[in-house]
Design a protein around this motif. Structure first.
Motif, PDB file in Angstrom:
ATOM      1  N   ARG A  26       8.571  -0.087   1.786  1.00 36.45           N
ATOM      2  CA  ARG A  26       8.628   0.528   3.013  1.00 36.45           C
ATOM      3  C   ARG A  26       8.823   1.962   2.942  1.00 36.45           C
ATOM      4  O   ARG A  26      10.146   2.406   3.576  1.00 36.45           O
ATOM      5  CB  ARG A  26       9.547  -0.236   3.871  1.00 36.45           C
ATOM      6  CG  ARG A  26       8.907  -1.857   4.248  1.00 36.45           C
ATOM      7  CD  ARG A  26       7.902  -1.648   5.255  1.00 36.45           C
ATOM      8  NE  ARG A  26       8.034  -1.023   6.516  1.00 36.45           N
ATOM      9  CZ  ARG A  26       8.532  -1.395   7.628  1.00 36.45           C
ATOM     10  NH1 ARG A  26       9.066  -2.668   7.691  1.00 36.45           N
ATOM     11  NH2 ARG A  26       8.464  -0.900   8.766  1.00 36.45           N
ATOM     12  N   ASP A  28       7.837   4.093   4.758  1.00 35.44           N
ATOM     13  CA  ASP A  28       7.941   4.668   6.141  1.00 35.44           C
ATOM     14  C   ASP A  28       9.266   4.830   6.709  1.00 35.44           C
ATOM     15  O   ASP A  28       9.535   5.576   7.886  1.00 35.44           O
ATOM     16  CB  ASP A  28       7.101   3.782   7.102  1.00 35.44           C
ATOM     17  CG  ASP A  28       7.579   2.372   7.216  1.00 35.44           C
ATOM     18  OD1 ASP A  28       7.522   1.757   5.957  1.00 35.44           O
ATOM     19  OD2 ASP A  28       7.836   1.697   8.070  1.00 35.44           O
ATOM     20  N   SER A  35       7.870  11.576   7.685  1.00 34.21           N
ATOM     21  CA  SER A  35       7.109  10.099   7.584  1.00 34.21           C
ATOM     22  C   SER A  35       6.661   9.742   5.828  1.00 34.21           C
ATOM     23  O   SER A  35       5.945  10.482   5.218  1.00 34.21           O
ATOM     24  CB  SER A  35       5.964   9.891   8.252  1.00 34.21           C
ATOM     25  OG  SER A  35       5.543   8.565   8.334  1.00 34.21           O
ATOM     26  N   GLY A  36       7.279   8.785   5.245  1.00 38.89           N
ATOM     27  CA  GLY A  36       6.845   8.087   4.086  1.00 38.89           C
ATOM     28  C   GLY A  36       6.363   9.233   3.004  1.00 38.89           C
ATOM     29  O   GLY A  36       7.344  10.103   2.689  1.00 38.89           O
ATOM     30  N   ASN A  68      -0.777  13.286  10.612  1.00 39.30           N
ATOM     31  CA  ASN A  68       0.571  12.664  10.134  1.00 39.30           C
ATOM     32  C   ASN A  68       1.394  14.169   9.487  1.00 39.30           C
ATOM     33  O   ASN A  68       2.269  14.286   9.517  1.00 39.30           O
ATOM     34  CB  ASN A  68       0.209  11.841   9.433  1.00 39.30           C
ATOM     35  CG  ASN A  68       0.217  10.456  10.013  1.00 39.30           C
ATOM     36  OD1 ASN A  68       0.340  10.364  11.167  1.00 39.30           O
ATOM     37  ND2 ASN A  68      -0.788   9.685   9.254  1.00 39.30           N
ATOM     38  N   SER A  72       4.836  15.538  10.251  1.00 36.61           N
ATOM     39  CA  SER A  72       6.221  15.438   9.364  1.00 36.61           C
ATOM     40  C   SER A  72       6.633  17.049   8.893  1.00 36.61           C
ATOM     41  O   SER A  72       7.615  17.106   8.789  1.00 36.61           O
ATOM     42  CB  SER A  72       5.634  14.876   8.051  1.00 36.61           C
ATOM     43  OG  SER A  72       5.505  13.242   8.477  1.00 36.61           O
ATOM     44  N   THR A 252      -2.429   3.057   6.509  1.00 35.03           N
ATOM     45  CA  THR A 252      -1.709   1.951   6.284  1.00 35.03           C
ATOM     46  C   THR A 252      -2.533   0.549   6.694  1.00 35.03           C
ATOM     47  O   THR A 252      -2.494  -0.355   6.064  1.00 35.03           O
ATOM     48  CB  THR A 252      -0.310   1.730   6.434  1.00 35.03           C
ATOM     49  OG1 THR A 252      -0.137   1.926   7.644  1.00 35.03           O
ATOM     50  CG2 THR A 252       0.439   2.754   5.618  1.00 35.03           C
ATOM     51  N   HIS A 278       3.773   1.596   1.887  1.00 35.92           N
ATOM     52  CA  HIS A 278       3.603   1.782   3.305  1.00 35.92           C
ATOM     53  C   HIS A 278       3.978   3.255   3.173  1.00 35.92           C
ATOM     54  O   HIS A 278       5.200   3.754   3.144  1.00 35.92           O
ATOM     55  CB  HIS A 278       4.645   1.066   4.095  1.00 35.92           C
ATOM     56  CG  HIS A 278       4.265   1.281   5.367  1.00 35.92           C
ATOM     57  ND1 HIS A 278       4.116   2.408   6.273  1.00 35.92           N
ATOM     58  CD2 HIS A 278       4.359   0.232   6.518  1.00 35.92           C
ATOM     59  CE1 HIS A 278       3.942   2.131   7.729  1.00 35.92           C
ATOM     60  NE2 HIS A 278       4.008   0.856   7.893  1.00 35.92           N
ATOM     61  N   THR A 279       2.991   4.137   3.593  1.00 33.06           N
ATOM     62  CA  THR A 279       3.264   5.599   3.644  1.00 33.06           C
ATOM     63  C   THR A 279       3.585   6.396   4.894  1.00 33.06           C
ATOM     64  O   THR A 279       3.555   7.480   5.084  1.00 33.06           O
ATOM     65  CB  THR A 279       1.865   6.377   2.875  1.00 33.06           C
ATOM     66  OG1 THR A 279       0.749   5.749   3.385  1.00 33.06           O
ATOM     67  CG2 THR A 279       1.994   6.227   1.464  1.00 33.06           C
ATOM     68  N   GLY A 280       3.715   5.537   5.876  1.00 35.37           N
ATOM     69  CA  GLY A 280       4.063   5.934   7.190  1.00 35.37           C
ATOM     70  C   GLY A 280       3.150   6.286   7.926  1.00 35.37           C
ATOM     71  O   GLY A 280       2.073   5.416   8.010  1.00 35.37           O
TER      72      GLY A 280
END
Length: 304
Positions: A26, A28, A35-36, A68, A72, A252, A278-280
């Motif tokens: 996780r 994320d 994020s991630g 994303n 981020s 994801t 899980h890269t966010g």
């Protein structure tokens, strides 16, 4: 300087009926707003930049309206008190960006926008020159955040808790994350990338960054940015109901859907231990739901 977080990222086993074991790490959860994998891809880039003690530090990057990376990147600047500029694809948004959830949040984080036409956006080299001249002390990060420093930063996604897996799996957009996983994976580990974008140059780029041939790329069923099939939405909603883990529709969701499909087809040898990162990217779900709502389609039902 920015510090590497000390808390441990959880790895959760996903109970299935397959003859392999599937786990998810996780990433994320690494930070509430950064994020991630974006955290790790930006960490070394920014630290190296700050080591030069720039006067009036400024971070500049590129991205689309629901990116994303833009989200981020702006959160990263806000967290550490560094001004950010986003060069945004699509000048049609210039007068109504406030209605876009990603850009609205990025603005709250202090990001300024420069909107360019989709045609001009394709020429990143010229755009980079346009901004490096008036801002010579700035750090300009590529779209998606992928470069050699980003690849080095991804090593922190790996550790003692990832050494015993046969497969390390990630979604692939610009290639930086899989290149880092490939470069720092243990000998004998296989690295599987699920492509969510149509880019025939990715394998060459990843190999140049990684220096290893321990990776394989597999296309997601819908491997185009911004394209969300009804099956994507159904799988994300089912996955959340089954495991209480939210997925996003660009990265994801397609990653986990493809891993499950491959497991069902017998792609992985029996008894394999598979780890997905899980890269966010969950912020993108709000924009996706706006698109789905306008089309009268089923929404992604996540408690975000």
């Amino acid at each position: 300087m920015l510090q590497i977080p000390e808390h441990k990222i959880p790895i959760t086993e996903l109970k299935t009926n397959f003859d392999v074991q599937i786990f998810i790490k996780r990433e994320d959860l690494i930070h509430p707003t950064i994020s991630g994998n974006k955290f790790w891809k930006l960490l070394l880039n920014v630290n190296q930049y700050l080591e030069s003690k720039p006067e009036n530090p400024l971070l500049i990057t590129f991205g689309g309206a629901f990116s994303n990376h833009i989200a981020s990147f702006s959160a990263f600047g806000n967290e550490f008190g560094i001004k950010t500029i986003g060069i945004i694809r699509g000048n049609e948004l210039e007068n109504n960006w406030q209605e876009n959830p990603t850009l609205s949040e990025a603005s709250k984080n202090g990001m300024d926008f420069h909107f360019v036409s989709r045609e001009d956006y394709q020429n990143k080299e010229q755009l980079t020159g346009n901004f490096s001249n008036p801002y010579p002390n700035s750090l300009i990060i590529p779209e998606g955040g992928s470069n050699e420093s980003a690849v080095e930063g991804v090593q922190y996604m790996l550790g003692n808790d990832t050494k015993d897996f046969d497969y390390l799996c990630t979604a692939v957009g610009t290639g930086g994350t899989i290149a880092g996983i490939s470069k720092f994976a243990e000998a004998g580990q296989k690295v599987l990338g699920i492509k969510v974008v149509r880019d025939d140059s990715l394998e060459k780029t990843i190999l140049e960054w990684s220096g290893k041939e321990n990776f394989e790329l597999v296309n997601a069923d819908e491997n185009r940015y911004g394209k969300i099939s009804e099956e994507n939405v159904r799988f994300i909603n089912w996955f959340f109901q089954e495991y209480q883990i939210p997925l996003d529709p660009i990265y994801t969701g397609k990653l986990m859907q493809t891993i499950f499909e491959l497991a069902e087809k017998g792609f992985f040898p029996k008894g394999s231990k598979i780890l997905a990162f899980h890269t966010g990217g969950l912020q993108g779900t709000k924009g996706a739901n706006l698109f789905l709502k306008n089309k009268g389609r089923e929404l992604i039902r996540l408690n975000l």
